[in-house]
Design an enzyme around this catalytic site. Structure first.
Site, PDB file in Angstrom:
ATOM      1  N   PRO A   2      81.541 -33.185  50.820  1.00  0.00           N
ATOM      2  CA  PRO A   2      81.600 -33.565  49.405  1.00  0.00           C
ATOM      3  C   PRO A   2      82.684 -32.757  48.679  1.00  0.00           C
ATOM      4  CG  PRO A   2      79.349 -33.001  50.067  1.00  0.00           C
ATOM      5  CD  PRO A   2      80.260 -32.589  51.189  1.00  0.00           C
ATOM      6  N   GLU A   3      83.568 -33.452  48.009  1.00  0.00           N
ATOM      7  CA  GLU A   3      84.644 -32.804  47.260  1.00  0.00           C
ATOM      8  C   GLU A   3      84.302 -32.842  45.773  1.00  0.00           C
ATOM      9  OE1 GLU A   3      87.059 -31.233  48.524  1.00  0.00           O
ATOM     10  OE2 GLU A   3      87.217 -31.924  50.592  1.00  0.00           O
TER      11      GLU A   3
END
Ligand SMILES: [Zn+2]
Length: 270
Positions: A2-3
């Protein structure tokens, strides 16, 4: 992994359902994440009301009225909303049960995530040394230029350094450098002021577009099987090794910088 855009979308998806709710119960099925979940965390948070959720870099900060819960999603973590009627799966390590029955559930198959707690978030070791938010006014060409002047390393790892600017992950670094027309291997201190202007603007544009793409997935977010997937990004260079550049047709190159894959167009990026 997840960014920043996925984390921001998670925040936007959770906040309207949880803000103002009182935490009734916290169920920790497996405390062994990147760091162990502190034993006293459920006691510290239970019966407190969640004032709101903010974000710093890729950390979600849950403001429980004076005590802040810090959540990082690590490599594979996700938070979703469900109820206690939904049996937990093998990788559903933590539930937060709120006063209306809404349950926030942490799934993290690889267990690189973190759930921690602090009364002074600004001084927490994970947060105290973070650089500015990429979408904040403090991150601009003048700031980036000053940071670059001090650094001999290549520009790509510099923009991925959380002490320079938070939340620019590997995909977004490659894409931003393409949009700015800058070779990822160029020494940071050799970037001109105009190049820093293009790069700061490109980082803001690429991340904003990804957050907007995430926003369009919010409708599905609270579905019972609501997994927050990776956004469908229209990448220009990332993961396109050997494919023609969408601007000039030259095959995209792949190199490795600091153990991370980098993609660039040898003609468009100098
Ligand atoms: Zn090109």
């Amino acid at each position: 992994m997840p960014e920043l855009p996925e984390v921001e979308t998670t925040r936007l998806g959770l906040a309207p359902h949880l803000a103002g709710r009182r935490l009734e119960r916290m169920i920790v099925r497996n405390p062994r994440l990147r760091w162990p979940i502190p034993d006293d965390l459920p006691v510290r948070l239970t019966t407190r009301s969640l004032v709101g959720i903010t974000r710093r870099g890729k950390y979600l900060l849950f403001d429980f009225d004076g005590t802040t819960q810090i959540v990082h999603l690590g490599m594979s973590g996700s938070l979703r909303l469900t109820t206690q009627d939904e049996p937990p799966g093998a990788h559903d390590h933590v539930d937060w049960v709120f006063d209306d029955g809404t349950t926030m559930r942490l799934r993290d198959p690889r267990r690189f995530g973190a759930v921690l707690c602090t009364d002074t978030p600004a001084d927490h070791p994970l947060l105290a040394h973070l650089g500015p938010e990429p979408l904040a006014d403090a991150f601009d060409a003048a700031y980036l230029y000053a940071q670059c002047r001090r650094r001999a390393s290549a520009i790509k790892p510099v923009i991925m350094d959380a002490q320079v600017v938070v939340g620019v992950g590997n995909i977004y670094a490659s894409e931003s450098l393409f949009h700015a027309g800058i070779r990822p291997t160029l020494a940071a201190r050799r970037l001109s002021r105009p190049a820093c202007e293009r790069l700061a603007a490109a980082i803001k544009r690429v991340l904003s577009a990804a957050i907007a793409a995430g926003g369009s997935s919010l409708r599905d977010y609270v579905a019972s099987d609501g997994e927050l997937g990776y956004f469908q990004l229209q990448t220009r260079v990332y993961d396109r090794a050997g494919l023609p550049c969408k601007t000039c047709g030259t095959p995209i190159r792949r190199i490795v910088q600091g153990q991370r894959a980098t993609f660039y167009c040898p003609v468009c990026q100098r």
